[in-house]
Design a protein around this motif. Structure first.
Motif, PDB file in Angstrom:
ATOM      1  N   VAL A   1       0.837  -1.208   0.000  1.00  0.00           N
ATOM      2  CA  VAL A   1       0.000   0.000   0.000  1.00  0.00           C
ATOM      3  C   VAL A   1       0.869   1.254   0.000  1.00  0.00           C
ATOM      4  O   VAL A   1       0.567   2.234  -0.692  1.00  0.00           O
ATOM      5  CB  VAL A   1      -0.954  -0.012   1.216  1.00  0.00           C
TER       6      VAL A   1
ATOM      7  N   CYS B   1      -4.391   7.970  -2.630  1.00  0.00           N
ATOM      8  CA  CYS B   1      -5.117   6.785  -2.167  1.00  0.00           C
ATOM      9  C   CYS B   1      -6.614   7.085  -2.247  1.00  0.00           C
ATOM     10  O   CYS B   1      -7.056   7.916  -3.030  1.00  0.00           O
ATOM     11  CB  CYS B   1      -4.687   6.426  -0.749  1.00  0.00           C
ATOM     12  N   THR B   2      -7.408   6.415  -1.424  1.00  0.00           N
ATOM     13  CA  THR B   2      -8.854   6.632  -1.471  1.00  0.00           C
ATOM     14  C   THR B   2      -9.254   8.031  -1.014  1.00  0.00           C
ATOM     15  O   THR B   2     -10.261   8.574  -1.471  1.00  0.00           O
ATOM     16  CB  THR B   2      -9.577   5.593  -0.594  1.00  0.00           C
TER      17      THR B   2
ATOM     18  N   ALA C   1      -8.738  -4.063  -6.798  1.00  0.00           N
ATOM     19  CA  ALA C   1      -9.129  -4.511  -5.457  1.00  0.00           C
ATOM     20  C   ALA C   1     -10.282  -5.500  -5.531  1.00  0.00           C
ATOM     21  O   ALA C   1     -10.303  -6.511  -4.804  1.00  0.00           O
ATOM     22  CB  ALA C   1      -9.526  -3.307  -4.604  1.00  0.00           C
TER      23      ALA C   1
ATOM     24  N   TRP D   1      -5.078  -3.233  -1.014  1.00  0.00           N
ATOM     25  CA  TRP D   1      -6.392  -2.887  -0.459  1.00  0.00           C
ATOM     26  C   TRP D   1      -7.348  -4.059  -0.586  1.00  0.00           C
ATOM     27  O   TRP D   1      -8.100  -4.370   0.339  1.00  0.00           O
ATOM     28  CB  TRP D   1      -6.932  -1.655  -1.196  1.00  0.00           C
TER      29      TRP D   1
ATOM     30  N   THR E   1      -7.626  -2.578   3.937  1.00  0.00           N
ATOM     31  CA  THR E   1      -7.090  -1.448   4.695  1.00  0.00           C
ATOM     32  C   THR E   1      -6.336  -0.500   3.785  1.00  0.00           C
ATOM     33  O   THR E   1      -5.467  -0.920   3.022  1.00  0.00           O
ATOM     34  CB  THR E   1      -6.131  -1.939   5.803  1.00  0.00           C
ATOM     35  N   CYS E   2      -6.678   0.786   3.863  1.00  0.00           N
ATOM     36  CA  CYS E   2      -5.941   1.830   3.164  1.00  0.00           C
ATOM     37  C   CYS E   2      -5.386   2.810   4.207  1.00  0.00           C
ATOM     38  O   CYS E   2      -5.631   2.640   5.407  1.00  0.00           O
ATOM     39  CB  CYS E   2      -6.829   2.517   2.135  1.00  0.00           C
TER      40      CYS E   2
END
Length: 345
Positions: free
Chosen positions: A91, A101-102, A128, A300, A305-306
């Motif tokens: 990540v 990222c998100t 993902a 992810w 988990t991010c």
């Protein structure tokens, strides 16, 4: 299970977190970049942001303890520990290569109509989804344990709903007003000759409340829960699919999009000379962004988990945090180029 009330309110808190940071300080809420700056370039503002995220724990524990994220156990074997470190590396490298990222790409980038962010989101979401289906073929998660389909809506009690609305309203109001009060105290106003004072009380107050709203939003939507994320990635197998993240997109991104379209970026933000946004466009897409988005999507999809949720889990489970965060920061050894503008998205 599908939680429309909690997810909607939590998503609006996520919107508020990204909004006040962008239009007060002129910066993007890139969780992965904040985490790197904690080590490479620590500042009072960075500390304030993470202090705000950490404060979401005692605040929720006091008001709505049932909404605190319930995490799986910390690694108990050397194999589990190595996997946790590996997920942090994957990540970390992915978000650095992809420049976000998100939070930076999805919440902030899409609401600014960034073509690069749209591409990154399309890649890491797709990867993902495929990764989750390959690595967890049963697609069963701990949030879908009843005989009812996982998309079945569940609702909080009226008392919980009232408390949740009150908590969100008070937090959002404070996040909007207190930085302005701090601006008056520190004489940082919109008409000041120099609005670039990075150590101003107003900017720090904004980062503190952005962190608090971000942390609360992750808890309340349960996007900080790996099983909740995994349940969304179980699509299109509907009986084990939790559509909650669709509401995160609707109420976390769309309000920011409307606000950005109305305000624009021609005028300066409230507490800074200008918006500190990257200048690259979709035409500047390179192999690093694509490979980074793929790597992040794999990590992810495997772990759920991010970076933002990883911060919260590290507070709740320090042993897990040492492993995952250690891998995340170690990933910087393999990619030294800094993202343009110093922030994700």
């Amino acid at each position: 299970m599908f939680t429309p009330v909690e997810t909607t309110i939590g998503a609006f808190l996520l919107h508020q977190a990204t909004s006040i940071l962008l239009h007060n300080n002129g910066t993007i809420l890139g969780a992965s970049e904040y985490m790197r700056r904690l080590v490479s370039k620590p500042t009072i503002g960075v500390a304030a942001f993470f202090a705000g995220m950490t404060a979401s724990f005692p605040l929720l524990r006091l008001v709505l303890p049932e909404l605190l994220t319930k995490y799986p156990p910390s690694p108990s074997t050397s194999g589990q520990a190595l996997i946790t470190v590996a997920m942090g590396i994957l990540v970390g490298w992915g978000t650095k290569a992809a420049h976000g990222c998100t939070s930076g790409h999805m919440l902030c980038g899409l609401s600014r109509l960034s073509g690069r962010s749209a591409l990154a989101v399309a890649i890491f979401f797709s990867v993902a989804l495929v990764t989750h289906h390959l690595v967890h073929p049963s697609l069963m998660t701990s949030v879908c344990t009843s005989d009812l389909p996982c998309y079945t809506a569940t609702y909080p009690t009226q008392a919980t709903t009232n408390l949740l609305v009150a908590l969100a309203a008070v937090t959002i109001t404070a996040g909007r007003l207190i930085p302005r009060i701090a601006a008056r105290l520190s004489k940082v106003t919109k008409n000041a000759e120099d609005k670039s004072d990075g150590t101003s009380l107003a900017r720090h107050a904004t980062e503190l409340f952005a962190g608090l709203e971000f942390g609360l939003g992750l808890h309340i939507t349960q996007m900080s829960n790996p099983a909740k994320v995994a349940a969304f990635l179980s699509f299109p197998r509907l009986e084990v699919w939790d559509p909650s993240m669709l509401l995160v997109i609707a109420f976390g991104i769309l309000p920011s999009l409307f606000e950005n379209l109305m305000k624009g970026f021609n005028k300066s933000p409230r507490f800074n000379k200008k918006y500190e946004l990257g200048k690259k466009t979709f035409a500047d897409t390179d192999w690093k962004l694509v490979l980074g988005a793929v790597a992040f999507g794999i990590g992810w999809g495997m772990s759920g988990t991010c970076p933002g949720p990883a911060v919260l889990r590290s507070v709740a489970q320090p042993a897990w945090g040492v492993l995952w965060m250690g891998g995340f920061w170690l990933s910087g050894v393999f990619l030294t180029d800094e993202p343009e503008g110093g922030m994700c998205g």
